[in-house]
Design a protein around this motif. Structure first.
Motif, short mmCIF file in Angstrom:
data_model
loop_
_atom_site.label_atom_id
_atom_site.label_comp_id
_atom_site.label_asym_id
_atom_site.label_seq_id
_atom_site.Cartn_x
_atom_site.Cartn_y
_atom_site.Cartn_z
N LYS A 199 0.65 -1.09 -0.10
CA LYS A 199 0.03 -0.04 0.14
C LYS A 199 0.72 1.31 0.07
O LYS A 199 1.82 1.37 0.74
N ILE A 200 0.58 2.15 -0.99
CA ILE A 200 1.34 3.23 -1.21
C ILE A 200 0.33 4.67 -1.07
O ILE A 200 -0.41 4.73 -1.63
N PRO A 201 0.78 5.64 -0.20
CA PRO A 201 -0.10 6.69 -0.04
C PRO A 201 0.35 7.59 -1.39
O PRO A 201 1.46 7.79 -1.67
N ILE A 202 -0.84 8.57 -1.77
CA ILE A 202 -0.47 9.63 -2.51
C ILE A 202 -0.51 10.70 -1.91
O ILE A 202 -1.79 11.21 -1.54
N ILE A 203 0.54 11.30 -1.74
CA ILE A 203 0.60 12.65 -0.96
C ILE A 203 -0.04 13.73 -1.87
O ILE A 203 0.08 14.05 -2.91
N GLY A 204 -1.27 14.28 -1.32
CA GLY A 204 -2.05 15.46 -1.94
C GLY A 204 -3.04 14.69 -2.94
O GLY A 204 -3.64 15.43 -3.38
N GLY A 205 -3.02 13.24 -3.21
CA GLY A 205 -4.02 12.83 -3.80
C GLY A 205 -3.84 12.97 -5.41
O GLY A 205 -2.92 13.82 -5.95
N LEU A 206 -4.50 12.13 -6.14
CA LEU A 206 -4.46 12.34 -7.69
C LEU A 206 -6.06 12.70 -8.04
O LEU A 206 -6.88 12.04 -7.71
N ASN A 207 -6.03 13.91 -8.55
CA ASN A 207 -7.25 14.21 -9.01
C ASN A 207 -7.09 14.65 -10.64
O ASN A 207 -6.85 15.42 -11.20
N PHE A 208 -7.68 13.39 -11.27
CA PHE A 208 -7.45 13.35 -12.69
C PHE A 208 -8.39 14.11 -13.62
O PHE A 208 -9.52 14.10 -13.20
N ASN A 209 -7.92 14.85 -14.58
CA ASN A 209 -8.93 15.68 -15.36
C ASN A 209 -8.66 15.48 -16.69
O ASN A 209 -7.39 15.73 -16.99
N TYR A 210 -9.29 15.24 -17.64
CA TYR A 210 -9.21 14.99 -18.98
C TYR A 210 -8.72 16.30 -19.55
O TYR A 210 -8.42 16.22 -21.10
N ALA A 211 -8.96 17.31 -19.02
CA ALA A 211 -8.67 18.40 -19.72
C ALA A 211 -7.31 18.80 -19.70
O ALA A 211 -6.77 19.83 -20.46
N ASN A 212 -6.53 18.10 -19.06
CA ASN A 212 -4.95 18.29 -19.04
C ASN A 212 -4.34 17.39 -20.08
O ASN A 212 -4.71 16.19 -19.69
N ASP A 213 -3.46 17.92 -20.56
CA ASP A 213 -2.69 16.91 -21.72
C ASP A 213 -2.03 15.89 -21.04
O ASP A 213 -2.06 14.64 -21.29
N GLU A 214 -1.33 15.86 -19.94
CA GLU A 214 -0.57 14.93 -19.05
C GLU A 214 -0.48 15.12 -17.73
O GLU A 214 -0.19 16.12 -17.39
N THR A 215 -0.99 14.19 -16.98
CA THR A 215 -0.97 14.22 -15.73
C THR A 215 0.33 12.91 -15.27
O THR A 215 0.04 11.84 -15.75
N VAL A 216 1.24 13.15 -14.26
CA VAL A 216 2.17 12.24 -14.03
C VAL A 216 1.83 11.78 -12.53
O VAL A 216 1.76 12.59 -11.69
#
Lengths: 450, 179
Positions: A199-216
């Motif tokens: 189990k790995i925490p995501i600091i700040g979380g991942l809020n994915f948005n298709y409006a952004n070209d690339e999320t890492v």
């Protein structure tokens, strides 16, 4: 004419639309896995793989690891409500050379196949399913009879295991990482598995948005300069055998002699950022602290303590040898079986067994008054709460860059002059001059808080 | 001479009455649906099905068809593709004097495409090429096999580099209507 009208209607159906099949094929979410404490510009390999204090038998060996092999079965994302998204159901195997040019260890990271995920949900953690983790350089020894007392340790050669269908040199340390030592003390130890998944925490979380070209989505597993040599004892056909093998350092959860497991020491963290919506924090942004050469710079939340990056102060409970009521206690381990056909060895064994019984009485007292569970729970809780920094880097000359720090975020930039040795992680203080708080607005402007 | 012609004409009309191909038909199909070419990289093959209508034209060898189907493709991961192709077609019967009816078909229409996890949907133009084989199983029913290639055309969208490519195959059941 009818055909023309029909074609016009057909093409009109596509006007002002998105290329959905391109969307299906291409990912806007990129997963990058790094094997470093640092998120960029990591410290070079020190070339040292210290012996853990679990090594208490056998002879000195000089075999060193040259590569790490990882078999990743799947990665899943988790949201706050317990929702699971199996966004990377792609098994991949990686053979990674332990050198600075390997992408996994250079700070660049390796891309891992994945799909995009549902937008509008806040993903706060992930599960990494590690099928195998193999370091080469593992050796086997056994104690031969015929010598008085302890006997003579003899090498049985290198160990081999199956990895990606082939037989490879090394030992798969995953089975030893299923449980922490704390887990092994519990009645439901067999139901606990800390490695599959990890189990790995995501600091700040991942809020994915298709409006952004690339999320890492950057995942960091600390391996570089964080590998130790361990010893694993076992008895087969009346003979005492040991493995000498390499695994992640026991910096967080101490492994001592004759511990059968080394779990809970794969220290991992994840974070996300949108490409093009980040800034690089440098010395210019952090006036107020003086960063010296050969040191770490790391970022924690603005309200967190830099000291939260340090190893928790609670130490592993050990066997109580004096004092009442018991302040420390650990389950004593029985002596190994003697060398067959050697009377002195048997006598030595029975002497050790008497000492073991005495220790066990002390341990029983510790259990009876409840100290055992209290101390170990406290130890385990302190370890579970440990978090790596979201962003960190190493500087060899005093100038540093913390890369890809997202917009609309605030960080306490921590610095400490002392640099750790191999197998250790840096420790920080909250003394004035050791940290500064920076805030990045939505336009990428960096402000230093007073 | 006239009597002979009238007799032949009557015989032809009777033969036409018996030929299920010359009747209005409605039916459904069910079978494997396979993404091909670039689409095969993203989703896996599956099972799908649909309904169709076949009407006569003024030319004996040709029929007009309307098809609608539902096709859902999963992947190893979370990617998912759902298609609702709706298209018209012209079917040409290969003139063979056998009970087996072999038809080639071509057509076009629209396809409602939905992709996951994006949850994006839209109508796209599409084209179809294919063939059908059927034989009568009694007066009212024909049983057949079909294969068709669907191209869901997105290359007209600026920046697009991929179309959707699907091959449908399946068993068809035709119901013959009319006298």
């Amino acid at each position: 004419m009818r055909v023309v009208v029909l074609l016009m209607i057909v093409f009109a159906l596509g006007c002002g639309k998105k290329a959905l099949f391109d969307e299906l094929a291409e990912n806007r979410l990129k997963v990058v896995i790094k094997g470093t404490y640092e998120s960029n510009d990591p410290r070079s390999w020190l070339g040292a793989f210290p012996d853990d204090d679990s090594i208490d038998d056998g002879i000195a060996n000089t075999e060193l690891p040259t590569r790490l092999m990882l078999d990743i079965a799947e990665i899943q994302l988790l949201d706050k409500e317990g929702g699971v998204e199996p966004f990377s159901k792609y098994r991949e195997v990686y053979t990674l050379d332990l050198n600075d040019s390997e992408s996994f260890f250079s700070g660049m990271g390796i891309g891992h196949p994945n799909d995009d995920v549902e937008a509008g949900r806040l993903w706060t953690g992930m599960r990494l399913f590690l099928r195998k983790m193999v370091f080469d350089g593992a050796m086997q020894y056994h104690l031969i009879p015929g010598e008085p007392g302890i006997g003579t340790w003899t090498s049985d050669g290198k160990l081999y295991t199956i990895f990606d269908v082939d037989s490879v040199e090394g030992l798969d340390v995953n089975p030893l990482q299923v449980n922490t030592y704390y887990d092994s003390l519990k009645q439901n130890a067999k139901e606990i598995n800390r490695i599959f998944p990890l189990k790995i925490p995501i600091i700040g979380g991942l809020n994915f948005n298709y409006a952004n070209d690339e999320t890492v989505l950057e995942i960091r597993l600390v391996f570089k300069n964080f590998v130790k040599r361990y010893e694993y004892d076992f008895v087969r056909d009346g003979y005492h055998y040991i493995y000498r093998y390499f695994g992640p350092s026991d910096w967080l959860r101490d492994v001592v002699a004759d511990d059968a497991v080394i779990g809970g020491n794969i220290i991992a963290v994840a974070r996300s950022y949108v490409r093009g919506k980040t800034v690089d924090i440098t010395n210019a942004h952090t006036t107020g602290i003086t960063v010296v050469a050969n040191s770490y710079v790391a970022a924690v939340g603005p309200d967190s303590l830099c000291a939260s990056l340090n190893r928790p102060s609670v130490v592993r409970p050990t066997l109580r040898t004096s004092g009442t009521p018991p302040a420390q206690c650990d389950n004593p381990k029985g002596p190994h079986v003697p060398i067959p056909n050697d009377i002195e060895s048997y006598l030595d064994y029975y002497l050790k067994y008497e000492k073991y019984k005495e220790n066990y009485n002390l341990f029983a007292a510790c259990v009876s008054d409840g100290s055992f569970s209290t101390l170990w729970d406290e130890y385990n809780d302190s370890r579970n709460a440990y978090l790596l920094p979201a962003v960190a880097t190493w500087t060899s000359d005093g100038s540093f860059t913390l890369k890809n720090v997202p917009y609309n975020s605030s960080w306490k930039i921590c610095h400490r002059q002392t640099s750790p040795g191999a197998g250790d992680l840096p420790e920080f203080t909250d003394n004035a001059g050791d940290f500064v708080v920076v805030t990045i607005d939505g336009g990428g402007n960096v402000a230093i808080s007073p | 001479m006239c009597m002979v012609l009238v007799s032949l004409s009557a015989h032809a009309r009777q033969g036409r009455k018996k030929d299920p191909f010359t009747k209005f038909q409605a039916g459904f199909w069910f079978g494997p649906i396979t993404p091909v070419y670039t689409t095969a990289d993203d989703v896996n093959k599956s099972l799908g099905g649909g309904i169709f209508l076949r009407s006569l034209t003024f030319l004996d060898s040709f029929k007009l068809g309307i098809d609608a189907s539902y096709e859902k493709f999963e992947s190893r991961g979370v990617n998912k593709l759902i298609l609702w192709p709706v298209y018209g077609s012209l079917l040409w019967r290969i003139p063979l004097k056998t009970p087996l009816v072999i038809q080639l078909k071509a057509g076009g229409g629209g396809c409602y495409v939905t992709i996951y996890p994006d949850r994006a949907s839209q109508w796209d133009p599409m084209f179809m090429l294919g063939g059908e084989v059927s034989f009568p199983a009694g007066k009212w029913v024909n049983i057949g096999l079909r294969i068709e290639y669907l191209c869901i055309y997105e290359n007209h969208i600026p920046g697009s580099v991929r179309n959707g490519h699907i091959v449908n195959a399946g068993i068809s059941l035709y119901f013959n209507f009319g006298s």
